[in-house]
Design a protein around this motif. Structure first.
Motif, PDB file in Angstrom:
ATOM      1  N   CYS A  39       0.846  -1.197   0.000  1.00 59.80           N
ATOM      2  CA  CYS A  39       0.000   0.000   0.000  1.00 59.80           C
ATOM      3  C   CYS A  39       0.883   1.250   0.000  1.00 59.80           C
ATOM      4  O   CYS A  39       1.859   1.318   0.745  1.00 59.80           O
ATOM      5  N   HIS A  41       0.345   3.971   1.314  1.00 58.32           N
ATOM      6  CA  HIS A  41       0.206   4.733   2.552  1.00 58.32           C
ATOM      7  C   HIS A  41       1.259   4.326   3.578  1.00 58.32           C
ATOM      8  O   HIS A  41       2.246   5.009   3.764  1.00 58.32           O
ATOM      9  N   ARG A  42       1.085   3.157   4.200  1.00 61.67           N
ATOM     10  CA  ARG A  42       2.033   2.711   5.226  1.00 61.67           C
ATOM     11  C   ARG A  42       2.616   1.345   4.876  1.00 61.67           C
ATOM     12  O   ARG A  42       3.071   0.621   5.747  1.00 61.67           O
ATOM     13  N   LEU A  43       2.586   0.999   3.596  1.00 65.05           N
ATOM     14  CA  LEU A  43       3.267  -0.179   3.037  1.00 65.05           C
ATOM     15  C   LEU A  43       2.681  -1.526   3.485  1.00 65.05           C
ATOM     16  O   LEU A  43       3.343  -2.561   3.375  1.00 65.05           O
ATOM     17  N   ALA A  44       1.473  -1.547   3.967  1.00 64.27           N
ATOM     18  CA  ALA A  44       0.837  -2.820   4.329  1.00 64.27           C
ATOM     19  C   ALA A  44       0.647  -3.658   3.063  1.00 64.27           C
ATOM     20  O   ALA A  44       0.431  -3.112   1.976  1.00 64.27           O
ATOM     21  N   CYS A  59      -7.271  -1.645   1.188  1.00 62.93           N
ATOM     22  CA  CYS A  59      -6.181  -1.990   2.100  1.00 62.93           C
ATOM     23  C   CYS A  59      -6.748  -2.347   3.472  1.00 62.93           C
ATOM     24  O   CYS A  59      -7.669  -1.704   3.978  1.00 62.93           O
ATOM     25  N   TYR A  61      -5.319  -2.032   6.301  1.00 61.58           N
ATOM     26  CA  TYR A  61      -4.822  -1.269   7.450  1.00 61.58           C
ATOM     27  C   TYR A  61      -5.699  -0.042   7.743  1.00 61.58           C
ATOM     28  O   TYR A  61      -6.261   0.089   8.833  1.00 61.58           O
ATOM     29  N   HIS A  62      -5.829   0.876   6.779  1.00 62.96           N
ATOM     30  CA  HIS A  62      -6.634   2.076   7.017  1.00 62.96           C
ATOM     31  C   HIS A  62      -7.749   2.233   5.988  1.00 62.96           C
ATOM     32  O   HIS A  62      -8.385   3.278   5.931  1.00 62.96           O
ATOM     33  N   GLY A  63      -7.922   1.230   5.135  1.00 60.39           N
ATOM     34  CA  GLY A  63      -9.085   1.224   4.236  1.00 60.39           C
ATOM     35  C   GLY A  63      -8.978   2.025   2.961  1.00 60.39           C
ATOM     36  O   GLY A  63      -9.993   2.247   2.297  1.00 60.39           O
ATOM     37  N   TRP A  64      -7.787   2.476   2.603  1.00 59.12           N
ATOM     38  CA  TRP A  64      -7.672   3.152   1.309  1.00 59.12           C
ATOM     39  C   TRP A  64      -8.156   2.184   0.221  1.00 59.12           C
ATOM     40  O   TRP A  64      -7.896   0.965   0.302  1.00 59.12           O
TER      41      TRP A  64
END
Ligand code: FES
Length: 175
Positions: A39, A41-44, A59, A61-64
Motif C-alpha cells: 500500500c 500509505h504505510r506499506l501494508a 487496504c 490497514y486504514h481502508g484506502w
C-alpha cells in the motif's frame, strides 16, 4: 498463476522472480490485475486486504481503496471538505501490465509507465495444445524454494528417478 486457482472474491499475494505482487479480480474492468503488494500509505500488503462492495481493492490497514488502474479512489480519513488527497500521484499503486492467456494470468515484471502497453507488442509464450479441446491437460501449481536453473538441472538428470522418487511415483525399478 492459473486462473482456476484464483478466487475472484479475494486478493492473492504471490512472489514471482523476487517481486511481491497481489493478484485480484477487477469486476469493473472484467480483468485480473497485478499490483505491487504494498500500500502506498504505510506499506501494508494489499494481499491482506479485501475487495469492497464497489469492486475496489481495499487496504486492510486504514481502508484506502484502489481501482484496477492503481488510482486511489477513497481515503476514509480524509475530510470531505479538504483537498482531494486521494488524487495525489503518491496515493497510487504501481500496476504491472497483465493479461490472461492459456488460462494463466501473466504479467510484465516492470511497472514503469513506458511498459504500460507492452502486451500489445509482446505476448507471453502461447501453447496451442492447452486451448485445444482434443488434448487433455492439468494445471499443477506449486511453490518450490529454489531457482529455475536448479530445476532444469534436475529435469535433465533422469538417473535420479528410480532412487530419489522411489515409491512416490511411477519410476523404473532401482537396480
Ligand atoms: S497502509 Fe494501506 S491504508 Fe494505510
Amino acid at each position: 498463476m492459473p486462473v482456476c486457482d484464483l478466487d475472484k472474491r479475494a486478493p492473492h499475494g504471490k512472489k514471482v522472480m523476487g517481486l511481491d505482487v497481489v493478484v485480484w479480480w477487477d469486476k469493473n474492468e472484467n480483468a485480473w490485475k497485478v499490483f505491487d503488494d504494498m500500500c502506498p500509505h504505510r506499506l501494508a500488503p494489499l494481499s491482506e486486504g479485501r475487495i469492497d462492495q464497489w469492486g475496489r481493492l481495499q487496504c486492510v490497514y486504514h481502508g484506502w481503496c484502489f481501482s484496477g488502474s492503481g488510482d486511489c479512489k477513497f481515503i476514509p480519513q480524509a475530510p470531505p471538505d479538504g483537498p482531494l488527497v486521494h488524487t495525489f500521484k503518491k496515493a497510487c499503486v504501481a500496476v504491472y501490465p497483465s493479461t490472461v492467456q492459456n488460462g494463466i494470468v501473466w504479467f510484465w515484471p516492470n511497472t514503469d509507465p513506458q511498459y504500460k502497453d507492452i502486451l500489445t507488442k509482446k505476448k507471453p509464450p502461447y501453447i496451442p495444445e492447452v486451448d485445444d479441446p482434443s488434448f487433455t491437460f492439468q494445471f499443477l501449481n506449486r511453490d518450490i524454494p529454489y531457482g529455475y536453473e536448479i530445476l532444469i538441472e534436475n529435469i535433465m538428470d533422469p538417473a535420479h528417478l528410480p532412487y530419489a522418487h522411489y515409491g512416490i511415483m511411477s519410476t523404473p525399478q532401482p537396480r
